[in-house]
Design a protein around this motif. Structure first.
Motif, PDB file in Angstrom:
ATOM      1  N   GLU A 197     -59.076  52.080  92.099  1.00 31.98           N
ATOM      2  CA  GLU A 197     -59.090  51.268  93.188  1.00 31.98           C
ATOM      3  C   GLU A 197     -60.080  50.211  92.737  1.00 31.98           C
ATOM      4  N   SER A 198     -61.187  50.589  92.135  1.00 32.51           N
ATOM      5  CA  SER A 198     -62.312  49.603  91.621  1.00 32.51           C
ATOM      6  C   SER A 198     -61.784  48.831  90.481  1.00 32.51           C
ATOM      7  N   PHE A 199     -60.890  49.786  89.643  1.00 34.17           N
ATOM      8  CA  PHE A 199     -60.431  48.878  88.293  1.00 34.17           C
ATOM      9  C   PHE A 199     -59.699  47.839  88.867  1.00 34.17           C
ATOM     10  N   VAL A 200     -58.562  48.162  89.810  1.00 35.78           N
ATOM     11  CA  VAL A 200     -57.335  47.554  90.426  1.00 35.78           C
ATOM     12  C   VAL A 200     -58.052  46.073  91.098  1.00 35.78           C
ATOM     13  N   ASP A 201     -59.247  46.365  91.631  1.00 29.86           N
ATOM     14  CA  ASP A 201     -59.779  45.398  92.234  1.00 29.86           C
ATOM     15  C   ASP A 201     -60.476  44.205  91.395  1.00 29.86           C
ATOM     16  N   PHE A 202     -61.055  44.914  90.359  1.00 31.63           N
ATOM     17  CA  PHE A 202     -61.707  44.070  89.106  1.00 31.63           C
ATOM     18  C   PHE A 202     -60.627  43.225  88.383  1.00 31.63           C
ATOM     19  N   VAL A 203     -59.690  43.884  88.082  1.00 32.40           N
ATOM     20  CA  VAL A 203     -58.553  43.140  87.496  1.00 32.40           C
ATOM     21  C   VAL A 203     -57.887  41.997  88.422  1.00 32.40           C
ATOM     22  N   ALA A 227     -59.589  34.742  77.883  1.00 33.56           N
ATOM     23  CA  ALA A 227     -60.621  35.215  78.878  1.00 33.56           C
ATOM     24  C   ALA A 227     -60.471  36.273  79.520  1.00 33.56           C
ATOM     25  N   PHE A 228     -59.185  36.301  80.009  1.00 31.41           N
ATOM     26  CA  PHE A 228     -58.733  37.393  80.924  1.00 31.41           C
ATOM     27  C   PHE A 228     -58.882  38.871  80.061  1.00 31.41           C
ATOM     28  N   ALA A 229     -58.114  38.519  79.056  1.00 33.93           N
ATOM     29  CA  ALA A 229     -57.981  39.780  78.200  1.00 33.93           C
ATOM     30  C   ALA A 229     -59.233  40.400  77.703  1.00 33.93           C
ATOM     31  N   LEU A 230     -60.462  39.511  77.528  1.00 31.65           N
ATOM     32  CA  LEU A 230     -61.509  39.866  76.865  1.00 31.65           C
ATOM     33  C   LEU A 230     -62.202  40.604  78.223  1.00 31.65           C
ATOM     34  N   ALA A 231     -61.966  40.110  79.316  1.00 35.32           N
ATOM     35  CA  ALA A 231     -63.065  40.425  80.479  1.00 35.32           C
ATOM     36  C   ALA A 231     -62.284  42.081  80.869  1.00 35.32           C
ATOM     37  N   VAL A 232     -61.002  42.079  80.707  1.00 36.16           N
ATOM     38  CA  VAL A 232     -60.454  43.232  81.221  1.00 36.16           C
ATOM     39  C   VAL A 232     -61.044  44.613  80.100  1.00 36.16           C
ATOM     40  N   MET A 233     -60.798  44.073  78.759  1.00 36.78           N
ATOM     41  CA  MET A 233     -61.247  45.069  77.698  1.00 36.78           C
ATOM     42  C   MET A 233     -62.736  45.315  77.662  1.00 36.78           C
ATOM     43  N   GLU A 234     -63.568  44.528  77.842  1.00 33.89           N
ATOM     44  CA  GLU A 234     -64.908  44.492  78.099  1.00 33.89           C
ATOM     45  C   GLU A 234     -65.396  45.299  79.064  1.00 33.89           C
ATOM     46  N   ASP A 286     -59.092  40.404  90.834  1.00 39.20           N
ATOM     47  CA  ASP A 286     -60.222  39.294  91.015  1.00 39.20           C
ATOM     48  C   ASP A 286     -60.173  38.602  89.721  1.00 39.20           C
ATOM     49  N   ARG A 287     -60.563  39.362  88.463  1.00 38.62           N
ATOM     50  CA  ARG A 287     -60.521  38.537  87.115  1.00 38.62           C
ATOM     51  C   ARG A 287     -59.459  37.696  86.812  1.00 38.62           C
ATOM     52  N   TYR A 288     -58.304  38.105  87.085  1.00 41.24           N
ATOM     53  CA  TYR A 288     -56.814  37.495  86.850  1.00 41.24           C
ATOM     54  C   TYR A 288     -56.883  36.255  87.718  1.00 41.24           C
ATOM     55  N   ALA A 289     -57.312  36.171  88.790  1.00 41.47           N
ATOM     56  CA  ALA A 289     -57.207  35.095  89.937  1.00 41.47           C
ATOM     57  C   ALA A 289     -58.181  34.173  89.215  1.00 41.47           C
ATOM     58  N   ASP A 290     -59.575  34.394  88.783  1.00 41.09           N
ATOM     59  CA  ASP A 290     -60.392  33.478  88.280  1.00 41.09           C
ATOM     60  C   ASP A 290     -60.133  33.007  87.137  1.00 41.09           C
TER      61      ASP A 290
END
Length: 126
Positions: free
Chosen positions: A18-24, A79-86, A26-30
């Motif tokens: 759930e935390s990962f889905v929320d992060f992904v 930017a999205f890909a890097l955020a997810v991988m990091e 939110d970052r996708y939207a940003d």
């Protein structure tokens, strides 16, 4: 409607998923300049023998197949890909060589839900 499909050898708890889905989401939207209401995320946990990458080092793998509307600049996707991988590296201990993201772009009308058909993306969408 982006469809963000993860395949991983991680074994995540419901709270971690759930935390990962929320992060992904939110970052996708940003990073992609959109809203969160239409972002779809799946996480498929696989046995280590079910997925591989040639450069892998011992440890978990995390791959993202990102089905998105066409039109976003490369910098947004990177930017999205890097955020997810990091995030996977920091939160779950995935080694950098064991992360992979692939984008597949679709015309807006190819992405739909029961209540709507997607349109072309524009920078003023958000």
């Amino acid at each position: 409607m982006p469809l963000l499909q993860f395949a991983t050898t991680l074994s995540l708890s419901p709270a971690e998923r759930e935390s990962f889905v929320d992060f992904v989401t939110d970052r996708y939207a940003d990073e992609m300049e959109t809203t969160t209401g239409h972002v779809a995320v799946t996480i498929a946990e696989r046995e280590p023998s079910a997925i591989a990458i040639g450069r892998e080092v011992e440890g978990p793998l995390l791959f993202l197949d990102a089905e998105v509307r066409e039109g976003r600049p490369f910098a947004y996707k990177r930017a999205f890909a890097l955020a997810v991988m990091e995030h996977a590296v920091e939160a779950f201990g995935v080694h950098e060589p064991n992360c992979k993201v692939v984008f597949t772009e679709h015309a807006g009308e190819d992405m739909m839900g029961i209540d709507r058909v997607g349109g072309d993306w524009s920078a003023s969408e958000e």
